[in-house]
Motif scaffolding. Structure first.
Motif, PDB file in Angstrom:
ATOM      1  N   ALA A   1     -12.298   7.296 -10.917  1.00 43.26           N
ATOM      2  CA  ALA A   1     -12.484   5.939 -11.456  1.00 43.26           C
ATOM      3  C   ALA A   1     -13.418   5.208 -10.503  1.00 43.26           C
ATOM      4  O   ALA A   1     -13.258   5.274  -9.285  1.00 43.26           O
ATOM      5  CB  ALA A   1     -11.148   5.210 -11.570  1.00 43.26           C
TER       6      ALA A   1
ATOM      7  N   VAL B   1     -13.470   5.378 -16.020  1.00 41.16           N
ATOM      8  CA  VAL B   1     -12.524   6.435 -15.660  1.00 41.16           C
ATOM      9  C   VAL B   1     -12.942   7.692 -16.409  1.00 41.16           C
ATOM     10  O   VAL B   1     -13.148   7.647 -17.629  1.00 41.16           O
ATOM     11  CB  VAL B   1     -11.075   6.050 -16.035  1.00 41.16           C
TER      12      VAL B   1
ATOM     13  N   HIS C   1      -9.424  13.523 -11.889  1.00 38.29           N
ATOM     14  CA  HIS C   1     -10.004  12.291 -12.431  1.00 38.29           C
ATOM     15  C   HIS C   1     -10.731  11.490 -11.357  1.00 38.29           C
ATOM     16  O   HIS C   1     -10.410  11.596 -10.183  1.00 38.29           O
ATOM     17  CB  HIS C   1      -8.902  11.399 -13.023  1.00 38.29           C
TER      18      HIS C   1
END
Length: 162
Positions: free
Chosen positions: A45, A59, A43
């Motif tokens: 962000a 995100v 991930h």
């Protein structure tokens, strides 16, 4: 912070016909640079380049995923949503908003890479300028300086480590 008009036609052209903005950012394309606030193996962000609210964070999974319910299995979805929650809590600690909006935008036509917006509504915004009004670039965007963006990114990163 004062709102400014956004060149919506240029943004629309870029969103529809440019490269995937998340993938371009992850490749290091200088035209798609963002201030990263969190990253793990799956991930990312980062601060929105055209925020409508202070500290608006996006995100996304690093993998190019377009459908939140069709392309993510339960474990990947849960993992992504835990990152969204973790980042949103850091945004709340730093900005102390009246409300935090969480929403996933984009479509097959523009900004197809799955991403969640974390948008912190500052206290005192009049009711008629909250919710969708506060989120729409048509109502103006904020233009923080590079130093302000870097400082906010540092504050958010620090909040994510606590």
């Amino acid at each position: 912070m004062e709102r400014h008009d956004m060149d919506l036609a240029a943004y629309e052209e870029r969103a529809r016909n440019g490269p995937c903005f998340v993938c371009a950012f992850l490749r290091g394309d200088p035209g798609y640079r963002h201030e990263t606030v969190y990253e793990d193996d799956a991930h990312i962000a980062f601060l929105d380049r055209w925020p409508t609210l202070p500290g608006r964070v996006l995100v996304a999974p690093k993998a190019h995923v377009e459908h939140v319910v069709r392309e993510l299995d339960e474990a990947a979805y849960s993992s992504l949503m835990l990152v969204v929650r973790r980042v949103a809590l850091a945004v709340e600690r730093v900005l102390e908003p009246e409300r935090t909006y969480l929403l996933s935008l984009g479509s097959q036509q523009a900004n197809a890479h799955l991403h969640w917006h974390i948008a912190a509504l500052p206290p005192g915004v009049p009711s008629e300028r909250q919710q969708y009004h506060a989120l729409m670039a048509e109502n103006g965007i904020l233009t923080p300086t590079p130093d302000e963006v870097a400082a906010l990114g540092a504050r958010l990163r620090a909040a994510l480590t606590t």
